[in-house]
Write a protein that holds these residues in place. Sequence first.
Motif, short mmCIF file in Angstrom:
data_model
loop_
_atom_site.label_atom_id
_atom_site.label_comp_id
_atom_site.label_asym_id
_atom_site.label_seq_id
_atom_site.Cartn_x
_atom_site.Cartn_y
_atom_site.Cartn_z
N VAL A 84 -79.31 58.78 -69.06
CA VAL A 84 -78.72 60.12 -69.23
C VAL A 84 -79.23 61.05 -68.14
O VAL A 84 -78.45 61.83 -67.55
CB VAL A 84 -79.03 60.68 -70.62
N VAL A 121 -76.47 66.63 -75.35
CA VAL A 121 -76.37 65.16 -75.27
C VAL A 121 -77.58 64.56 -75.98
O VAL A 121 -78.72 64.77 -75.55
CB VAL A 121 -76.33 64.69 -73.81
N LEU A 177 -69.65 61.28 -69.67
CA LEU A 177 -70.80 61.06 -70.55
C LEU A 177 -70.81 62.08 -71.68
O LEU A 177 -71.05 61.73 -72.85
CB LEU A 177 -72.10 61.15 -69.75
N GLU A 194 -68.23 61.31 -74.25
CA GLU A 194 -68.56 60.14 -75.06
C GLU A 194 -69.72 60.40 -76.02
O GLU A 194 -69.65 60.04 -77.20
CB GLU A 194 -68.92 58.98 -74.13
N ARG A 195 -70.77 61.04 -75.52
CA ARG A 195 -72.01 61.16 -76.30
C ARG A 195 -72.08 62.45 -77.11
O ARG A 195 -72.78 62.49 -78.13
CB ARG A 195 -73.22 61.09 -75.35
#
Length: 565
Positions: free
Chosen positions: A444, A437, A352, A355-356
Motif C-alpha cells: 500500500v 485505506v 487501489l 478496491e480497498r
Amino acid sequence: MTSLDSFVGKTRIAYFSMEIAIIPEMHTYSGGLGVLAGDTARSCADLNLPMVFLTLLSREGYLRQEIGIDGGQIEHPDPWKPELWAEPLGAMISVRIEERDVWIKPWLRLLRSPNGNEVPVLLLDTRLDENLPEDRDITDRLYGAGEEYRLKQEIVLGVGGARILDALGFGIETFHLNEGHAALLAAELLRRHPHRNGHGSTAAVTFDVGRIRDRCVFTTHTPVEAGHDKFSYELVQRLLGNDFLPIDAFRAVGGTDRLNMTCLALHLSGFVNGVARSHGDTARRMFPAFDVRDITNGVHAASWVHPALGKIFDVVAPGWGHEPELLINADRLNDVDVWSAHETAKAELIALVAERAGRRLDPALPILGFARRMTGYKRPDLIFTNLERLRAIARRQPFQLVMAGKAHPQDEGGKQLIVAIHRHMRELEHDITVAFVPNYDLSVARTLVAGADVWLNTPMPPMEASGTSGMKAALNGVLNLSVLDGWWSEGCIEGETGWAVGEPGAGPDSHAASLFDKLEETVLPLFREDRARWTWMMKEAISKLGSRFNSQRMMRRYASEAYLR
C-alpha cells in the motif's frame, strides 16, 4: 556448503533490529523502524558491505487491520509461513530465561541486489519442540502485549542473536543496535569480559565497558518517552537470573530505578546517533552526558521509485538505482514524460482506493496523501480541526484526501484518532472525498507515495525523528506539505521542493491555520493553474531530495563514520 557459508568468513558487521521489512509477504515489521531496516539491508547488498542482519521471526506478524462500522480499528493476527520465504538453518542455541533453557533456531533469508550481491537476514524462532509450551510463542507476535513478553523478546534478540552468530561461525567486529530493543546484545558482550580485582570469594567483579563501547554502534530513533523500553529490576532478575549479569552492573549502565534500554545502549556504545539533524539536536538535549551525532535517514531509491518513473530516470541518470546521487540530473527530465509517468502511478492509487476503501477518486483533482502510524504526536487529525474552512476551500478548489495507518494495539489514543477520522469522513461526505485505506503495509505504501500529488505530514515538533515516507514521495516527484521537523527541516526549499506548514520557530498552535492558508493560497491554485510550474517542482524534488535522502548515502556515512572508527 549452506547458503550462509560464503558470508561467514567475510562478514564483520551485525545489525540488530526488532523488526525488518523484507518483502510484503513476510510480516516481520510494523512500520517505519522496520522499513528503514529493510532499506538499510538492501543498500548494504547494493554496496557489498560485509553485514548480517538479525531480527525476530514474528510468525503471527504485527496486526492485520480491519475497520469496523463505527470506524474503529479491529485487530487480527497477521500470520505468514516462514517455510515459503526463508530457509531453516541447522544451528540452535539456548538462553536461560526464568531458570530454564529457551532454545532459538535461525531462519535465513537472502536479500539480493540487482548487481548480484547479497546480504543475509537471520530470523530468530523459538517455536520449537525443544521448548516448553510457554516459551514457544516468544518470537510469534511483533511487539506483543505485556512487559514480561517484551523483555523475553529482547533477551532472544540481543542475547540469543549474539550467540547465534557465534554458533554459525561469524567473527563479528562491530554490532549496530537499531533502537534500544537490542541493548541486551551489548550486555551479553559485557558479560563475556569480567575483571576480578582481588582473590578468592572476596574478589570484586568489574566489566570492561571500554572494550564493548569500541564494538557497538547505537541508533536512537524516538524522542517520545514511551518509545524507550524500561523494565523493573525485579522482572530482569526473575527472567535473567543472577548468573547473567549482576543487578549492580545493570544499574551502573542501565539506570538506577529501572532498566532503561536506551540508557543501557548509550552507556555501552562508542558511536551514538540520531536520524536527522533536528533529531540529533533533540537527542543531545535528552542525553546531555553523551556524544550524540546525527546521520539523516534515507530510503532505498530502487525499491520506492515507481517503474514508470524509473524508466525515464534511466534516460538522464543511468545507474541511478545503484548511485541515487545521479538523480541530481532529474531536472533535465522532459515535462511531458514526468507528468505521464505520474498519471500512471496516480491511476494505480485510484484503483487501489476503489478496491480497498470503496471510494471513487477523480484523476483530474489533486490527491493529498497521509500515511503514518496513527498516534497522537503525528496529529493525523490536524487537517480536520476546522471543517467549515476545509469545506470552503474545497468548494472553490476541489481536492481529495487519502489516508492510511495502523494504531498500536495498546495505543488507545491512536485508535480513537482512527475513529475520529472516520467520523470526519462521514461529516465531509458531500463536500470532500476522503478515503481511509485499511491495513497499511509495504505494498500500500509503494502505491500511495507514488500516486499522491501532495504528501502531508503534520507531527508535533520535535517529536518527528526523521519521517522517511516523505522521502519516498519526493523520489516520485510528489510534493511535500509538511511541518518543519525531522528530515523536512533539511529538505524543504519553499516553493521548490515543496512547502512548509508553519513558519520556522512558530509554535504548533499556528500549524492548523498555516496548513489551511498554504492549501488555499499556494498549493491548490498552483496545481489548478500552473501545470508547468508544478511539474518543474516535481523535478526539483526528485533532483534535490531524491539524490540526497537515500539509504546509499546513509550507509556510506555509517560505514565511514561509525563502522570504521
